[in-house]
Enzyme design. Structure first.
Site, PDB file in Angstrom:
ATOM      1  N   SER A 124       0.855  -1.195   0.000  1.00  0.00           N
ATOM      2  CA  SER A 124       0.000   0.000   0.000  1.00  0.00           C
ATOM      3  C   SER A 124       0.886   1.238   0.000  1.00  0.00           C
ATOM      4  O   SER A 124       2.066   1.166   0.381  1.00  0.00           O
ATOM      5  CB  SER A 124      -0.851  -0.021   1.279  1.00  0.00           C
ATOM      6  N   LYS A 141       2.535  -3.137   6.026  1.00  0.00           N
ATOM      7  CA  LYS A 141       2.660  -2.816   4.599  1.00  0.00           C
ATOM      8  C   LYS A 141       4.100  -2.401   4.280  1.00  0.00           C
ATOM      9  O   LYS A 141       4.607  -2.682   3.183  1.00  0.00           O
ATOM     10  CB  LYS A 141       1.663  -1.716   4.216  1.00  0.00           C
ATOM     11  N   TYR A 146      -1.247  -1.380  10.446  1.00  0.00           N
ATOM     12  CA  TYR A 146      -1.359  -1.566   8.994  1.00  0.00           C
ATOM     13  C   TYR A 146      -0.113  -1.030   8.305  1.00  0.00           C
ATOM     14  O   TYR A 146       0.514  -1.715   7.490  1.00  0.00           O
ATOM     15  CB  TYR A 146      -2.609  -0.835   8.508  1.00  0.00           C
TER      16      TYR A 146
HETATM   17  N1  LIG Z   1      -8.578  -0.016  -1.558  1.00  0.00           N
HETATM   18  C1  LIG Z   1      -7.476   0.681  -1.466  1.00  0.00           C
HETATM   19  O1  LIG Z   1      -7.495   1.911  -1.615  1.00  0.00           O
HETATM   20  C2  LIG Z   1      -6.159  -0.005  -1.181  1.00  0.00           C
HETATM   21  C3  LIG Z   1      -5.010   0.781  -1.232  1.00  0.00           C
HETATM   22  C4  LIG Z   1      -3.787   0.183  -0.997  1.00  0.00           C
HETATM   23  C5  LIG Z   1      -3.698  -1.168  -0.724  1.00  0.00           C
HETATM   24  N2  LIG Z   1      -4.836  -1.919  -0.665  1.00  0.00           N
HETATM   25  C6  LIG Z   1      -4.658  -3.345  -0.376  1.00  0.00           C
HETATM   26  O2  LIG Z   1      -5.275  -4.124  -1.377  1.00  0.00           O
HETATM   27  C7  LIG Z   1      -5.732  -5.347  -0.834  1.00  0.00           C
HETATM   28  C8  LIG Z   1      -7.208  -5.512  -1.139  1.00  0.00           C
HETATM   29  O3  LIG Z   1      -7.882  -4.408  -0.567  1.00  0.00           O
HETATM   30  P1  LIG Z   1      -9.333  -3.942  -1.036  1.00  0.00           P
HETATM   31  O4  LIG Z   1      -9.415  -2.490  -0.863  1.00  0.00           O
HETATM   32  O5  LIG Z   1      -9.676  -4.549  -2.309  1.00  0.00           O
HETATM   33  O6  LIG Z   1     -10.181  -4.569   0.169  1.00  0.00           O
HETATM   34  P2  LIG Z   1     -11.585  -5.294   0.199  1.00  0.00           P
HETATM   35  O7  LIG Z   1     -12.487  -4.802  -0.871  1.00  0.00           O
HETATM   36  O8  LIG Z   1     -12.018  -5.235   1.624  1.00  0.00           O
HETATM   37  O9  LIG Z   1     -11.175  -6.778  -0.156  1.00  0.00           O
HETATM   38  C9  LIG Z   1     -10.385  -7.520   0.709  1.00  0.00           C
HETATM   39  C10 LIG Z   1     -10.374  -8.937   0.213  1.00  0.00           C
HETATM   40  O10 LIG Z   1      -9.554  -9.707   1.097  1.00  0.00           O
HETATM   41  C11 LIG Z   1     -10.333 -10.788   1.598  1.00  0.00           C
HETATM   42  N3  LIG Z   1      -9.930 -11.131   2.948  1.00  0.00           N
HETATM   43  C12 LIG Z   1      -9.867 -10.331   4.032  1.00  0.00           C
HETATM   44  N4  LIG Z   1      -9.457 -11.035   5.093  1.00  0.00           N
HETATM   45  C13 LIG Z   1      -9.265 -12.311   4.664  1.00  0.00           C
HETATM   46  C14 LIG Z   1      -8.848 -13.501   5.278  1.00  0.00           C
HETATM   47  N5  LIG Z   1      -8.525 -13.563   6.580  1.00  0.00           N
HETATM   48  N6  LIG Z   1      -8.764 -14.628   4.530  1.00  0.00           N
HETATM   49  C15 LIG Z   1      -9.097 -14.606   3.214  1.00  0.00           C
HETATM   50  N7  LIG Z   1      -9.494 -13.495   2.569  1.00  0.00           N
HETATM   51  C16 LIG Z   1      -9.581 -12.367   3.290  1.00  0.00           C
HETATM   52  C17 LIG Z   1     -11.775 -10.296   1.549  1.00  0.00           C
HETATM   53  O11 LIG Z   1     -12.668 -11.377   1.486  1.00  0.00           O
HETATM   54  P3  LIG Z   1     -13.652 -11.857   2.656  1.00  0.00           P
HETATM   55  O12 LIG Z   1     -13.908 -10.697   3.554  1.00  0.00           O
HETATM   56  O13 LIG Z   1     -14.832 -12.332   1.884  1.00  0.00           O
HETATM   57  O14 LIG Z   1     -12.894 -12.961   3.309  1.00  0.00           O
HETATM   58  C18 LIG Z   1     -11.768  -9.540   0.234  1.00  0.00           C
HETATM   59  O15 LIG Z   1     -11.927 -10.424  -0.837  1.00  0.00           O
HETATM   60  C19 LIG Z   1      -5.408  -5.295   0.668  1.00  0.00           C
HETATM   61  O16 LIG Z   1      -4.200  -5.963   0.910  1.00  0.00           O
HETATM   62  C20 LIG Z   1      -5.272  -3.814   0.932  1.00  0.00           C
HETATM   63  O17 LIG Z   1      -4.454  -3.541   2.027  1.00  0.00           O
HETATM   64  C21 LIG Z   1      -6.066  -1.372  -0.887  1.00  0.00           C
END
Ligand SMILES: NC(=O)c1ccc[n+]([C@@H]2O[C@H](COP(=O)([O-])OP(=O)(O)OC[C@H]3O[C@@H](n4cnc5c(N)ncnc54)[C@H](OP(=O)(O)O)[C@@H]3O)[C@@H](O)[C@H]2O)c1
Length: 264
Positions: A148, A165, A161
């Site tokens: 991130s 990261k 977090y």
């Molecule tokens: N969105 C942003 O702006 C952003 C920015 C930088 C980095 N990121 C990173 O990108 C990644 C995805 O984020 P996102 O924003 O797409 O989040 P999201 O929409 O909340 O999706 C998270 C995904 O991870 C799964 N997950 C969470 N805990 C889990 C566990 N214990 N076991 C298996 N699956 C799990 C969730 O599925 P279930 O809840 O169904 O298990 C979901 O499919 C993360 O690593 C996050 O830190 C996101």
């Protein structure tokens, strides 16, 4: 070399395909012709999992879904075993599942800290180790780890977090130097991406729309990113076109980190 990327007959394992970046990335790899093995904690019959499966199947690839909690070693072993049993090979791992843990450094409990370490750091290392023997057999073994922009600068109350990261960028370096040349390892550091999670963040403000506009305006490109853009970058980084990229983390934040915060 043309910019055409074709992953036909290649197998990609993606964690967190039930929403956001994981789902968007699965769709982009499917568009490039890949078969996708995906996981999340959701049950197979839930709507988002059907969306994942349909997107892959409609693109002409094969989808496999495993309900798995990435913090559980047993689930990770089952996930990799099922993937190999079903497809007979693995070419690319996109370890994306993770979640923001909003805690301050003084108030964070040991339990919340450990949960964050297990989910946002240890799970990536464990899964990478389990996938290693199969990725080594591929002519294009690649590991992409989702970190991130918090790996580079953060906000108050985002303590565990930002620590994990940041640590992932070290994990990327170690895997790249220890497991190359048979496996390339690259980190992706998205900034503000248009996801349901960030909608919830905007909605925590009295005027969600105004906060969204304010956030957009903080970015030199005057937009926030999309999950498809993150997915497209994953596809590129996993492709032979990115052969010379390993051991580093690619920041995609719309120029946000180039701007001093007090110039708003
Ligand atoms: N969105 C942003 O702006 C952003 C920015 C930088 C980095 N990121 C990173 O990108 C990644 C995805 O984020 P996102 O924003 O797409 O989040 P999201 O929409 O909340 O999706 C998270 C995904 O991870 C799964 N997950 C969470 N805990 C889990 C566990 N214990 N076991 C298996 N699956 C799990 C969730 O599925 P279930 O809840 O169904 O298990 C979901 O499919 C993360 O690593 C996050 O830190 C996101």
């Amino acid at each position: 070399m043309s910019l055409e990327i074709n992953f036909k007959d290649r197998v990609v394992l993606i964690t967190g395909v039930s929403s956001g970046i994981g789902l968007g990335t699965a769709k982009e790899f499917a568009r490039a012709g890949a078969h996708i093995s995906g996981c999340s904690r959701k049950k197979e019959d839930e709507e988002k999992i059907q969306e994942f499966r349909q997107a892959v199947d409609n693109a002409g690839g094969q989808s496999l879904y495993t309900q798995a909690d990435v913090t559980k070693d047993r689930d990770l072993k089952t996930l990799v075993k099922k993937t190999i049993q079903h497809f007979g090979r693995l070419d690319i791992l996109v370890s994306s599942a993770g979640m923001n843990v909003f805690e301050g450094a003084a108030g964070c409990t040991e339990e919340r800290w450990q949960y964050n370490i297990d989910l946002n750091l240890t799970s990536h290392w464990r899964l990478a180790k389990l996938c290693k023997p199969y990725l080594e057999q591929s002519s294009n073994g690649v590991i992409l780890l989702m970190t991130s922009n918090h790996a580079y600068s953060t906000i108050p109350g985002c303590f565990p977090y930002n620590v994990t990261k940041t640590a992932i960028t070290g994990l990327v370096r170690s895997l790249a130097i220890e497991w190359g040349p048979s496996i390339r390892t690259v980190g992706l550091a998205p900034g503000f991406i248009d996801t349901a999670g960030n909608d919830t963040w905007f909605e925590s403000f009295p005027d969600a729309l105004a906060e969204r506009e304010r956030t957009i305006n903080l970015h030199p490109v005057k937009c926030i990113g999309t999950v498809e853009e993150v997915g497209s970058l994953c596809v590129y980084l996993a492709s032979p076109l990115a052969r010379f990229i390993s051991g580093t983390t690619v920041l995609m934040d719309g120029g946000r980190s180039a701007l001093m915060q007090d110039t708003e």
